[in-house]
Design an enzyme around this catalytic site. Structure first.
Site, PDB file in Angstrom:
ATOM      1  N   LYS A   1       0.917  -1.114   0.019  1.00 45.61           N
ATOM      2  CA  LYS A   1      -0.065  -0.026  -0.114  1.00 45.61           C
ATOM      3  C   LYS A   1       0.811   1.309   0.055  1.00 45.61           C
ATOM      4  CE  LYS A   1      -4.060  -2.192   0.350  1.00 45.61           C
ATOM      5  NZ  LYS A   1      -4.927  -2.029  -0.639  1.00 45.61           N
TER       6      LYS A   1
ATOM      7  N   GLU B   1     -10.219   5.272   3.218  1.00 43.33           N
ATOM      8  CA  GLU B   1     -10.893   4.198   4.061  1.00 43.33           C
ATOM      9  C   GLU B   1      -9.740   3.060   4.028  1.00 43.33           C
ATOM     10  OE1 GLU B   1     -10.560   4.357   0.837  1.00 43.33           O
ATOM     11  OE2 GLU B   1      -9.857   2.229   0.265  1.00 43.33           O
TER      12      GLU B   1
ATOM     13  N   SER C   1       1.658  -9.663  -0.866  1.00 42.22           N
ATOM     14  CA  SER C   1       1.423  -8.376  -0.565  1.00 42.22           C
ATOM     15  C   SER C   1       1.741  -7.596   0.758  1.00 42.22           C
ATOM     16  CB  SER C   1       0.155  -8.080  -0.871  1.00 42.22           C
ATOM     17  OG  SER C   1      -0.879  -8.893  -0.432  1.00 42.22           O
TER      18      SER C   1
HETATM   19  C1  PLP Z   1      -1.670  -7.022   2.664  1.00 39.09           C
HETATM   20  C2  PLP Z   1      -2.816  -6.794   1.772  1.00 39.09           C
HETATM   21  N1  PLP Z   1      -3.032  -7.364   0.549  1.00 39.09           N
HETATM   22  C3  PLP Z   1      -3.852  -7.408  -0.143  1.00 39.09           C
HETATM   23  C4  PLP Z   1      -4.819  -6.392  -0.110  1.00 39.09           C
HETATM   24  C5  PLP Z   1      -6.240  -6.129  -0.700  1.00 39.09           C
HETATM   25  O1  PLP Z   1      -6.107  -4.908  -1.435  1.00 39.09           O
HETATM   26  P1  PLP Z   1      -5.535  -4.989  -3.138  1.00 39.09           P
HETATM   27  O2  PLP Z   1      -6.619  -5.839  -3.707  1.00 39.09           O
HETATM   28  O3  PLP Z   1      -6.016  -3.688  -3.339  1.00 39.09           O
HETATM   29  O4  PLP Z   1      -4.417  -5.400  -3.433  1.00 39.09           O
HETATM   30  C6  PLP Z   1      -4.756  -5.511   1.316  1.00 39.09           C
HETATM   31  C7  PLP Z   1      -5.835  -4.566   1.789  1.00 39.09           C
HETATM   32  O5  PLP Z   1      -6.065  -4.092   2.793  1.00 39.09           O
HETATM   33  C8  PLP Z   1      -3.649  -5.959   2.206  1.00 39.09           C
HETATM   34  O6  PLP Z   1      -3.473  -5.217   3.208  1.00 39.09           O
END
Ligand code: PLP
Length: 408
Positions: free
Chosen positions: A100, A122, A388
């Site tokens: 993020k 949000e 992620s």
């Molecule tokens: C670690 C992590 N991965 C994935 C996501 C999902 O979001 P996005 O689909 O936008 O990557 C989030 C959302 O809070 C997250 O914190």
């Protein structure tokens, strides 16, 4: 890749001038917000190729976030699966612990350039909230984060982090009190003063230009990974896997590879069952509709309103999804699969015990699917997973809810 026509694919990379990827996306906002959104789109067009802005962002990515994040060959996990080789793009190692921060730094710098005083957003899992509060502290902006009451309880460590960073955490107390309600609440607050505030949307969702802009800021993930993977193995990965909530980490990884002849998988949460209200598998089970100012696949109730959603991963708990993902599904460039809560928790524990890496529950969905896929493929095939985020925020919840099953 099947016989996709080139025109369709390039349409999936750049939206048209009104922000549509095929029939999805666009900008459906109250008339008073229209000029403000256009101002954001114009400001972004102006700065995105500005060498001073690019240099400033690059400096922060390198010296503040710690980019490039590494690519790691998860040999123990691969061996356990007995098939394809699993590699991890380690976005969990970024400052603040997830992908993020990639778009938050971009959005905060843009807000500053536009003369805004406050950035608001949000958050579901709290990762976007923490990253935005961090970026706000760094560039000197006020910051309000809207978060569902349920998630405030579930993601307590991130709530404390946001407050320490100087942000105000505003509970969303209506409906299911999760991510969709947090977006409703942030939109309401934004409309009160769109001149002094910028709504820094936390994924590739919302009205144009946000899906494109957030994707552009995130696409550094795939650009780096492509180079790193080739350096490690001498070729491109055969498969990409990323979890999809709104879809920002997935678009971040996929964008650099869309034109390549490889398989790409987005992974959605199947929650506890495929009954409405038990999952958040938007692309797998939704149909086109409107939410929060844009058109996308949408989980809907009998009245066509956004349906209730449920998943163990707060960051995936959204009934809509990015318009570009919606388009990539229709043209069959990306396959969207699902993983249950139970499979995600198993993967959370497996990655921790095999590789010494505790993944976020969101990322655990991608790891779980990669583990399943690996078993079906020969050992000379490769799978690159976008890890992620890290799981520190989730450990209390996992122990409380599932601890007994894993001897915790
Ligand atoms: C670690 C992590 N991965 C994935 C996501 C999902 O979001 P996005 O689909 O936008 O990557 C989030 C959302 O809070 C997250 O914190």
């Amino acid at each position: 890749m099947n016989d996709l026509n080139k025109a369709q694919l390039s349409e999936s990379v750049m939206p048209d001038k009104d922000g549509f990827f095929g029939e999805y996306g666009g900008r459906f906002v109250p008339p008073m917000l229209e000029p403000i959104m256009q101002e954001i789109a114009d400001a972004y067009e102006k700065i995105k190729d500005d060498p001073v802005f690019k240099e400033e962002l690059y400096y922060l990515q390198k010296h503040y976030t710690g980019r490039p994040s590494p690519v790691f060959h998860a040999q123990n996990l691969s061996k356990k699966m007995g098939g394809a080789q699993i590699y991890l793009k380690r976005e969990d190692l970024n400052h603040t612990g997830a992908h993020k921060i990639n778009h938050c730094l971009g959005e905060a710098l843009l807000a500053k350039r536009m003369g805004k005083k406050k950035i608001i957003a949000e958050t579901g899992a709290g990762q976007h909230g923490v990253a935005l509060a961090t970026a706000a502290a760094l560039v000197g902006l006020e910051c309000d984060i809207h978060m569902g009451e349920v998630d405030i309880y579930k993601e307590h460590p991130n709530v404390v982090r946001m407050k320490i960073l100087g942000a105000k955490v505003i509970p969303a107390t209506h409906g299911l009190k999760t991510l969709k309600e947090a977006v409703d609440s942030a939109f309401d607050a934004y409309v009160q003063d769109p001149v002094n505030q910028l709504y820094a949307i936390g994924s590739v969702v919302g009205p144009h230009p946000f899906p494109m802009m957030v994707r552009d800021f995130q696409s550094i993930i795939g650009r780096e990974a492509k180079e790193q993977f080739q350096e490690l193995t001498g070729k491109l990965p055969d498969n990409l896997v990323a979890c999809v909530g709104g879809g920002s980490n997935a678009m971040g990884l996929f964008t650099a590879f869309l034109q390549d002849d490889i398989s790409i998988y987005g992974v959605e949460p199947a929650g506890t069952s495929f009954k409405t209200g038990d999952h958040a598998a938007t692309l797998s089970l939704g149909k086109p509709g409107m939410i929060h100012g844009f058109k996308c696949y949408l989980l809907q109730d009998e009245k066509g309103e956004p349906a209730a959603v449920n998943t163990v991963a707060s960051g995936l708990d959204y009934p809509g999804v990015g318009p570009q993902h919606s388009y990539l599904k229709d043209i069959e460039r990306v396959k969207y699969e699902t993983i249950t809560d139970k499979e995600a928790i198993d993967a959370f524990i497996d990655l921790a015990r095999e590789e010494g890496i505790i993944p976020a529950l969101e990322s655990s969905h991608a790891v779980a699917y990669a583990m399943k896929l690996a078993k079906t493929l020969p050992a000379d095939q490769t799978i690159l997973v976008n890890l992620s985020g890290r799981g520190d925020k989730d450990i209390d919840y996992v122990v409380e809810k599932y601890g007994k099953d894993y001897g915790l």
